[in-house]
Motif scaffolding. Structure first.
Motif, PDB file in Angstrom:
ATOM      1  N   UNK A 190      42.784  40.970  57.175  1.00 46.50           N
ATOM      2  CA  UNK A 190      42.081  42.242  57.009  1.00 46.50           C
ATOM      3  C   UNK A 190      42.464  42.898  55.683  1.00 46.50           C
ATOM      4  N   UNK A 191      43.715  42.668  55.259  1.00 42.96           N
ATOM      5  CA  UNK A 191      44.221  43.229  54.013  1.00 42.96           C
ATOM      6  C   UNK A 191      44.978  42.131  53.272  1.00 42.96           C
ATOM      7  N   UNK A 192      44.640  41.925  52.007  1.00 39.94           N
ATOM      8  CA  UNK A 192      45.370  40.986  51.172  1.00 39.94           C
ATOM      9  C   UNK A 192      46.435  41.758  50.402  1.00 39.94           C
ATOM     10  N   UNK A 193      47.679  41.299  50.484  1.00 44.50           N
ATOM     11  CA  UNK A 193      48.805  41.996  49.874  1.00 44.50           C
ATOM     12  C   UNK A 193      49.268  41.266  48.624  1.00 44.50           C
ATOM     13  N   UNK A 194      49.412  42.005  47.531  1.00 43.41           N
ATOM     14  CA  UNK A 194      49.874  41.422  46.285  1.00 43.41           C
ATOM     15  C   UNK A 194      50.879  42.350  45.625  1.00 43.41           C
ATOM     16  N   UNK A 195      51.615  41.815  44.644  1.00 46.31           N
ATOM     17  CA  UNK A 195      52.616  42.599  43.934  1.00 46.31           C
ATOM     18  C   UNK A 195      52.016  43.252  42.695  1.00 46.31           C
ATOM     19  N   UNK A 196      52.777  44.166  42.096  1.00 47.93           N
ATOM     20  CA  UNK A 196      52.278  44.958  40.989  1.00 47.93           C
ATOM     21  C   UNK A 196      52.219  44.188  39.687  1.00 47.93           C
ATOM     22  N   UNK A 197      51.061  43.648  39.377  1.00 47.71           N
ATOM     23  CA  UNK A 197      50.824  42.969  38.112  1.00 47.71           C
ATOM     24  C   UNK A 197      50.023  43.885  37.194  1.00 47.71           C
ATOM     25  N   UNK A 198      49.606  43.377  36.049  1.00 45.53           N
ATOM     26  CA  UNK A 198      48.774  44.157  35.143  1.00 45.53           C
ATOM     27  C   UNK A 198      47.423  44.438  35.791  1.00 45.53           C
ATOM     28  N   UNK A 199      46.709  45.391  35.225  1.00 42.19           N
ATOM     29  CA  UNK A 199      45.383  45.709  35.748  1.00 42.19           C
ATOM     30  C   UNK A 199      44.460  44.502  35.652  1.00 42.19           C
ATOM     31  N   UNK A 200      44.510  43.769  34.541  1.00 45.83           N
ATOM     32  CA  UNK A 200      43.647  42.596  34.386  1.00 45.83           C
ATOM     33  C   UNK A 200      43.992  41.523  35.416  1.00 45.83           C
ATOM     34  N   UNK A 201      45.291  41.265  35.625  1.00 47.52           N
ATOM     35  CA  UNK A 201      45.693  40.261  36.604  1.00 47.52           C
ATOM     36  C   UNK A 201      45.308  40.697  38.012  1.00 47.52           C
ATOM     37  N   UNK A 202      45.427  41.985  38.297  1.00 45.36           N
ATOM     38  CA  UNK A 202      45.049  42.496  39.619  1.00 45.36           C
ATOM     39  C   UNK A 202      43.554  42.355  39.839  1.00 45.36           C
ATOM     40  N   UNK A 203      42.781  42.691  38.845  1.00 49.57           N
ATOM     41  CA  UNK A 203      41.329  42.540  38.968  1.00 49.57           C
ATOM     42  C   UNK A 203      40.957  41.075  39.222  1.00 49.57           C
ATOM     43  N   UNK A 204      41.653  40.148  38.563  1.00 47.53           N
ATOM     44  CA  UNK A 204      41.365  38.727  38.745  1.00 47.53           C
ATOM     45  C   UNK A 204      41.667  38.263  40.158  1.00 47.53           C
ATOM     46  N   UNK A 205      42.832  38.665  40.705  1.00 50.16           N
ATOM     47  CA  UNK A 205      43.177  38.203  42.053  1.00 50.16           C
ATOM     48  C   UNK A 205      42.292  38.876  43.103  1.00 50.16           C
ATOM     49  N   UNK A 206      41.929  40.131  42.886  1.00 58.39           N
ATOM     50  CA  UNK A 206      40.996  40.797  43.801  1.00 58.39           C
ATOM     51  C   UNK A 206      39.671  40.043  43.838  1.00 58.39           C
ATOM     52  N   UNK A 207      39.198  39.621  42.690  1.00 58.77           N
ATOM     53  CA  UNK A 207      37.944  38.883  42.624  1.00 58.77           C
ATOM     54  C   UNK A 207      38.040  37.556  43.369  1.00 58.77           C
ATOM     55  N   UNK A 208      39.144  36.834  43.186  1.00 57.16           N
ATOM     56  CA  UNK A 208      39.325  35.551  43.868  1.00 57.16           C
ATOM     57  C   UNK A 208      39.376  35.718  45.383  1.00 57.16           C
ATOM     58  N   UNK A 209      40.096  36.736  45.833  1.00 61.30           N
ATOM     59  CA  UNK A 209      40.234  36.926  47.278  1.00 61.30           C
ATOM     60  C   UNK A 209      38.919  37.396  47.893  1.00 61.30           C
ATOM     61  N   UNK A 210      38.199  38.268  47.207  1.00 59.11           N
ATOM     62  CA  UNK A 210      36.897  38.692  47.713  1.00 59.11           C
ATOM     63  C   UNK A 210      35.948  37.496  47.849  1.00 59.11           C
ATOM     64  N   UNK A 211      35.981  36.603  46.859  1.00 63.85           N
ATOM     65  CA  UNK A 211      35.118  35.419  46.926  1.00 63.85           C
ATOM     66  C   UNK A 211      35.521  34.536  48.099  1.00 63.85           C
TER      67      UNK A 211
END
Length: 362
Positions: A190-211
């Protein structure tokens, strides 16, 4: 998209900055004070961590639920050591006794030596994620099946499983950045948990998980873990961050632990260590402790005044992060400061975004 804050109950009032042997023993006075501070400070949940030598997370959560009335609990849980049908009933029972205040954070486990302490010897990381996948499939069946069910898989063989207790709404958190982890998260979390990376890296992992979630016809929320350092002025906050680095370095040297140069065993920590190649990223992402510890867990933070850190959190919120797990290096006092100085500011900014119709930019 509302915003939620997750605190932390680490069993005693210590962290990487405290000298001597780090104890994982239960300090009841600290746990009681931390529960009170975080409930009164407006936290939505607190994470109860899991370790192969630490106190048991579900029991601590049950204790905490009995002492609070509103605060929720994010119970860290490692698949593979409890039968999934039993784990499902344990969590559902805790959810019912706490009036729906429980979520579970599935910790698959990346370090072989940590897993071996509980008897899991010889499994590969890919096998552990496959086991978590099957485990969560069974847990969800136990929570939802209207009639007894059988299961025959690689790891579990079950006959006529059924449960008389079910959660009303028990969110599943899941982390990991390997392809296997993101696939399991997309299917079950229901929730994907990640650590505090850069904004660009966060946007990338959010995109991968949403896909990944979209492949299973699902949507998913996101949680980001950070260690904020706040002070009245930006200079004072960065000075405090430098003091924390010095304390962590001195304590690791005193204990004979490596100071940088350590290669983490899991993909998430390796990503975080790459982020820590510079001490400061984006406007105020601080990576000093991550560099010293080999990115061991939640070890990056935002540094600045409460207003500046709140604005930094809003930047992540715009990319889809709607849960922030925040904890400090002085656990109890930092939790109090977050509750009075930081959380209200972020909620105000989110409310303004919602009122304007501008929920996120990414």
């Amino acid at each position: 998209m509302s915003v939620n804050f997750i605190g932390y109950i680490g069993f005693n009032n210590t962290s990487e900055i405290h000298g001597g042997v780090r104890s994982r023993a239960l300090d009841l006075g600290y746990i009681q004070d931390a529960l009170k501070a975080q409930e009164e400070g407006g936290f939505d949940r607190v994470l109860i961590p899991f370790g192969s030598s630490s106190p048991e997370s579900q029991i601590v959560a049950a204790y905490g639920a009995a002492l609070t009335s509103r605060l929720g609990f994010l119970v860290a849980h490692r698949p593979g050591f409890t039968q999934p049908t039993l784990a499902a009933r344990q969590l559902a029972t805790l959810d019912q006794l706490s009036n729906g205040r429980v979520a579970v954070h599935i910790i698959t486990g990346g370090a072989d030596e940590e897993m071996a302490k509980d008897g899991d010897v010889g499994t590969t990381k890919a096998e552990r994620y496959a086991r978590s996948d099957e485990y969560l499939e069974i847990v969800r069946k136990e929570w939802s099946s209207a009639k007894p069910f059988d299961h025959d898989g690689k790891f579990y063989h079950i006959r006529r499983a059924a449960s008389e207790v079910r959660p009303d709404n028990l969110p599943v958190f899941f982390g990991g950045t390997s392809p296997e982890a993101i696939d399991v998260a997309g299917r079950h979390a229901d929730v994907y948990a990640t650590w505090g990376e850069t904004l660009d890296a966060t946007r990338e992992v959010v995109s991968r998980v949403r896909a990944s979630a979209a492949r299973y016809g699902r949507s998913i929320g996101f949680s980001l873990s950070l260690r904020p350092v706040i002070a009245e002025t930006e200079d004072a906050a960065w000075k405090r961050a430098k003091e924390i680095e010095d304390l962590v370095r001195a304590n690791r040297e005193q204990q004979g632990l490596a100071v940088s140069g350590h290669r983490p065993p899991n993909d998430g920590s390796r990503r975080l260590l790459e982020t820590a190649s510079y001490n400061r990223r984006d406007a105020r992402l601080w990576t000093g402790v991550a560099a010293l510890t080999g990115a061991a867990g939640n070890s990056t933070g935002l540094v600045g005044t409460p207003e500046q850190v709140a604005d930094g959190l809003i930047e992540y919120y715009r990319y889809g992060i709607n849960n922030f797990l925040i904890r400090g290096f002085d656990p109890l006092e930092d939790a109090k400061h977050y509750g009075t100085l930081l959380i209200p500011l972020v909620r105000e900014r989110v409310a303004a975004l919602e009122a304007s119709g501008e929920l996120k930019a990414g």
